[in-house]
Structures are given as structure tokens and as C-alpha cells.
Design a protein around this motif. Structure first.
Motif, PDB file in Angstrom:
ATOM      1  N   ARG A   1      -7.436  14.957   5.490  1.00 45.29           N
ATOM      2  CA  ARG A   1      -6.222  14.225   5.142  1.00 45.29           C
ATOM      3  C   ARG A   1      -6.426  13.426   3.852  1.00 45.29           C
ATOM      4  N   GLU A   2      -7.529  12.691   3.782  1.00 43.80           N
ATOM      5  CA  GLU A   2      -7.768  11.826   2.617  1.00 43.80           C
ATOM      6  C   GLU A   2      -7.889  12.639   1.331  1.00 43.80           C
ATOM      7  N   ASN A   3      -8.584  13.763   1.389  1.00 43.21           N
ATOM      8  CA  ASN A   3      -8.741  14.592   0.190  1.00 43.21           C
ATOM      9  C   ASN A   3      -7.399  15.150  -0.274  1.00 43.21           C
ATOM     10  N   LEU A   4      -6.584  15.601   0.664  1.00 44.95           N
ATOM     11  CA  LEU A   4      -5.263  16.111   0.321  1.00 44.95           C
ATOM     12  C   LEU A   4      -4.408  15.017  -0.320  1.00 44.95           C
ATOM     13  N   PHE A   5      -4.452  13.832   0.283  1.00 44.81           N
ATOM     14  CA  PHE A   5      -3.646  12.720  -0.211  1.00 44.81           C
ATOM     15  C   PHE A   5      -4.079  12.312  -1.616  1.00 44.81           C
ATOM     16  N   GLU A   6      -5.382  12.176  -1.828  1.00 44.84           N
ATOM     17  CA  GLU A   6      -5.887  11.783  -3.141  1.00 44.84           C
ATOM     18  C   GLU A   6      -5.557  12.826  -4.199  1.00 44.84           C
ATOM     19  N   TYR A   7      -5.651  14.092  -3.819  1.00 44.29           N
ATOM     20  CA  TYR A   7      -5.326  15.157  -4.778  1.00 44.29           C
ATOM     21  C   TYR A   7      -3.836  15.130  -5.121  1.00 44.29           C
ATOM     22  N   ALA A   8      -3.003  14.911  -4.128  1.00 42.89           N
ATOM     23  CA  ALA A   8      -1.560  14.816  -4.370  1.00 42.89           C
ATOM     24  C   ALA A   8      -1.244  13.635  -5.284  1.00 42.89           C
ATOM     25  N   CYS A   9      -1.877  12.502  -5.042  1.00 39.99           N
ATOM     26  CA  CYS A   9      -1.666  11.323  -5.892  1.00 39.99           C
ATOM     27  C   CYS A   9      -2.091  11.597  -7.325  1.00 39.99           C
ATOM     28  N   PHE A  10      -3.204  12.296  -7.480  1.00 35.98           N
ATOM     29  CA  PHE A  10      -3.699  12.638  -8.817  1.00 35.98           C
ATOM     30  C   PHE A  10      -2.687  13.513  -9.554  1.00 35.98           C
ATOM     31  N   LEU A  11      -2.185  14.541  -8.885  1.00 39.37           N
ATOM     32  CA  LEU A  11      -1.207  15.429  -9.515  1.00 39.37           C
ATOM     33  C   LEU A  11       0.079  14.676  -9.863  1.00 39.37           C
ATOM     34  N   GLN A  12       0.522  13.822  -8.949  1.00 38.48           N
ATOM     35  CA  GLN A  12       1.744  13.055  -9.188  1.00 38.48           C
ATOM     36  C   GLN A  12       1.574  12.115 -10.375  1.00 38.48           C
ATOM     37  N   LYS A  13       0.419  11.469 -10.453  1.00 38.27           N
ATOM     38  CA  LYS A  13       0.150  10.551 -11.554  1.00 38.27           C
ATOM     39  C   LYS A  13       0.208  11.263 -12.890  1.00 38.27           C
ATOM     40  N   HIS A  14      -0.171  12.513 -12.907  1.00 36.26           N
ATOM     41  CA  HIS A  14      -0.197  13.291 -14.149  1.00 36.26           C
ATOM     42  C   HIS A  14       1.037  14.195 -14.297  1.00 36.26           C
ATOM     43  N   ASN A  15       2.072  13.874 -13.520  1.00 35.86           N
ATOM     44  CA  ASN A  15       3.366  14.567 -13.636  1.00 35.86           C
ATOM     45  C   ASN A  15       3.269  16.076 -13.435  1.00 35.86           C
ATOM     46  N   ILE A  16       2.357  16.481 -12.557  1.00 31.93           N
ATOM     47  CA  ILE A  16       2.241  17.893 -12.185  1.00 31.93           C
ATOM     48  C   ILE A  16       2.904  18.038 -10.814  1.00 31.93           C
ATOM     49  N   PHE A  17       4.174  18.423 -10.826  1.00 30.03           N
ATOM     50  CA  PHE A  17       4.985  18.321  -9.619  1.00 30.03           C
ATOM     51  C   PHE A  17       5.009  19.588  -8.762  1.00 30.03           C
ATOM     52  N   ASP A  18       4.579  20.709  -9.305  1.00 35.91           N
ATOM     53  CA  ASP A  18       4.818  21.992  -8.647  1.00 35.91           C
ATOM     54  C   ASP A  18       4.269  22.044  -7.219  1.00 35.91           C
ATOM     55  N   ASP A  19       3.043  21.610  -7.040  1.00 34.87           N
ATOM     56  CA  ASP A  19       2.407  21.741  -5.725  1.00 34.87           C
ATOM     57  C   ASP A  19       2.374  20.433  -4.935  1.00 34.87           C
ATOM     58  N   SER A  33       1.237  13.283  13.233  1.00 32.20           N
ATOM     59  CA  SER A  33       0.500  13.718  14.419  1.00 32.20           C
ATOM     60  C   SER A  33      -0.461  12.635  14.894  1.00 32.20           C
ATOM     61  N   LEU A  34      -1.166  12.022  13.936  1.00 29.94           N
ATOM     62  CA  LEU A  34      -2.094  10.944  14.282  1.00 29.94           C
ATOM     63  C   LEU A  34      -1.345   9.712  14.784  1.00 29.94           C
ATOM     64  N   ALA A  35      -0.203   9.429  14.181  1.00 26.91           N
ATOM     65  CA  ALA A  35       0.574   8.248  14.558  1.00 26.91           C
ATOM     66  C   ALA A  35       1.160   8.383  15.959  1.00 26.91           C
ATOM     67  N   ASP A  36       1.431   9.607  16.369  1.00 24.80           N
ATOM     68  CA  ASP A  36       1.920   9.812  17.732  1.00 24.80           C
ATOM     69  C   ASP A  36       0.903   9.353  18.763  1.00 24.80           C
ATOM     70  N   LYS A  37      -0.376   9.508  18.430  1.00 23.91           N
ATOM     71  CA  LYS A  37      -1.447   9.142  19.357  1.00 23.91           C
ATOM     72  C   LYS A  37      -1.876   7.687  19.195  1.00 23.91           C
ATOM     73  N   ASN A  38      -1.806   7.203  17.950  1.00 24.86           N
ATOM     74  CA  ASN A  38      -2.275   5.834  17.684  1.00 24.86           C
ATOM     75  C   ASN A  38      -1.401   5.209  16.599  1.00 24.86           C
ATOM     76  N   PRO A  39      -0.190   4.792  16.972  1.00 26.78           N
ATOM     77  CA  PRO A  39       0.767   4.321  15.950  1.00 26.78           C
ATOM     78  C   PRO A  39       0.319   3.085  15.190  1.00 26.78           C
ATOM     79  N   SER A  40      -0.363   2.160  15.844  1.00 25.18           N
ATOM     80  CA  SER A  40      -0.747   0.921  15.162  1.00 25.18           C
ATOM     81  C   SER A  40      -1.706   1.179  14.009  1.00 25.18           C
TER      82      SER A  40
END
Length: 200
Positions: A1-19, A33-40
Motif C-alpha cells: 500500500r505504502e509503495n503504491l501511494f508514494e508512487y502515485a504521489c510522485f506522479l501527481q507531483k510531476h503532473n503525470i496523470f495517466d496512471d 478494506s483495512l478500515a473495515d477491520k480497524n477504522p480508528s
């Protein structure tokens, strides 16, 4: 999850919107899915991902999608802020500001005004415990309000809000002139331009 999120943030920061949308959708599915089990623990991640998606859609001028994501994020942040306001009220205020920007961009000035005012009130309440962190955002929100009133041709209120913003920037510039004197100058310029345009 963290790697996907960081990669998405990197692309967004550099205005690469396609993916980026697909990546954020994958992250959002994991977060929910995680929040359903542990919302807090995991609901805050859901809100952050929704906000990032909202900003992405806003930058792509897909305002309906941005609105939905912001509204979903706001609902979550408000629920979290009930039990922990000092941590989650900034997210509430920030999302309200984003909604204000969205409505302003759509020329829906009444809704923009409501959201900016709510954001300002929330930020002002937060300064009671941490003024240095939120005063710059208060000044920015006041400037947003001033711009909005100017567009609506409510000149007296626009001048008032620019004046309030300038006072905050002047206060900030006393301790950090390199950062905030340009904001003082820009706000003063807006005041002068508005006054000249209306022969005040």
C-alpha cells in the motif's frame, strides 16, 4: 500500500496523470478494506487518499469527480474530528478550502463563500492552540475570500478581507520577513489595484 501511494504521489507531483487515478483507486480499495477491520487506524488513510484523488480530478478539470471525493473525505474527517479535533480538524478545514476553490472555479460563488467561511472559522479555532501553524493558512483563506468578493463586485467586503489578510501577513513577516514580505507586497498590490479600479 505504502509503495503504491508514494508512487502515485510522485506522479501527481510531476503532473503525470495517466496512471495516477488507477494507482489511487488501488490504494483506496486497500485502505477501505483495512478500515473495515480497524477504522480508528485506517480511516485517516482513506480520507487522505480521497483528498489526493479530489485534487487530481480538480487539476484535470473533472469537477464532478473532485466534488464527490472531497465530500467523502470531509465526511470522514468530520467523524474523526469529533473524538480527536486537534489532529483531524486541519483536514476538515483543508477540505473545506478545497471545496471553496472548486466552487469558485465553477463560478458557484455562493457555495464557494460558504466553504471558505467554514474553513476560516475552523482555522481560527485551531490558532488557539497552535497559531504559528495556521496563521499562514488563515491569511490565504482571507485572500481567497477577498478575491471572491471582488469577483462578485462586493468591493467594500473585498477590501476588508484583503486588509485582514495583510495584517496577518505583516504579523508573520515580523518573525520571518523573507517568507512573508512578498505576501504582504502582493496583498497590498491587490488592495491598490482594487481601489484604483473602483476610484476609491
Amino acid at each position: 500500500r505504502e509503495n503504491l501511494f508514494e508512487y502515485a504521489c510522485f506522479l501527481q507531483k510531476h503532473n503525470i496523470f495517466d496512471d495516477v487515478i488507477q494507482l489511487y483507486q488501488e490504494v483506496l480499495a486497500i485502505d477501505k478494506s483495512l478500515a473495515d477491520k480497524n477504522p480508528s487506524v485506517y480511516l485517516p488513510n482513506v480520507a487522505i487518499t480521497l483528498i489526493n484523488l479530489g485534487i487530481l480530478y480538480f487539476d484535470k478539470n473533472e469537477f464532478s469527480e473532485a466534488f464527490v471525493k472531497y465530500q467523502d473525505a470531509l465526511k470522514i474527517s468530520r467523524s474523526l474530528a469529533k473524538n480527536n479535533p486537534s489532529v483531524y480538524l486541519p483536514s476538515v478545514a483543508g477540505t473545506l478550502n478545497n471545496l471553496g476553490n472548486l466552487h469558485s472555479k465553477k463560478n458557484d460563488f455562493s457555495e464557494a463563500l460558504v466553504n471558505y467561511q467554514k474553513a476560516l472559522k475552523t482555522y481560527q479555532s485551531l490558532t488557539k492552540t497552535n497559531s504559528s501553524a495556521f496563521l499562514p493558512i488563515i491569511a490565504m483563506t482571507l485572500a481567497n475570500l477577498a478575491n471572491l468578493y471582488s469577483v462578485r463586485n462586493d468591493i467594500s467586503t473585498a477590501l476588508e478581507k484583503y486588509g485582514e489578510a495583510m495584517k496577518v501577513y505583516q504579523l508573520l513577516a515580523e518573525d520571518n520577513p523573507n517568507t512573508y514580505l512578498p505576501d504582504v507586497a502582493a496583498t497590498l498590490h491587490n488592495l491598490v489595484v482594487l481601489q484604483k479600479a473602483k476610484n476609491l
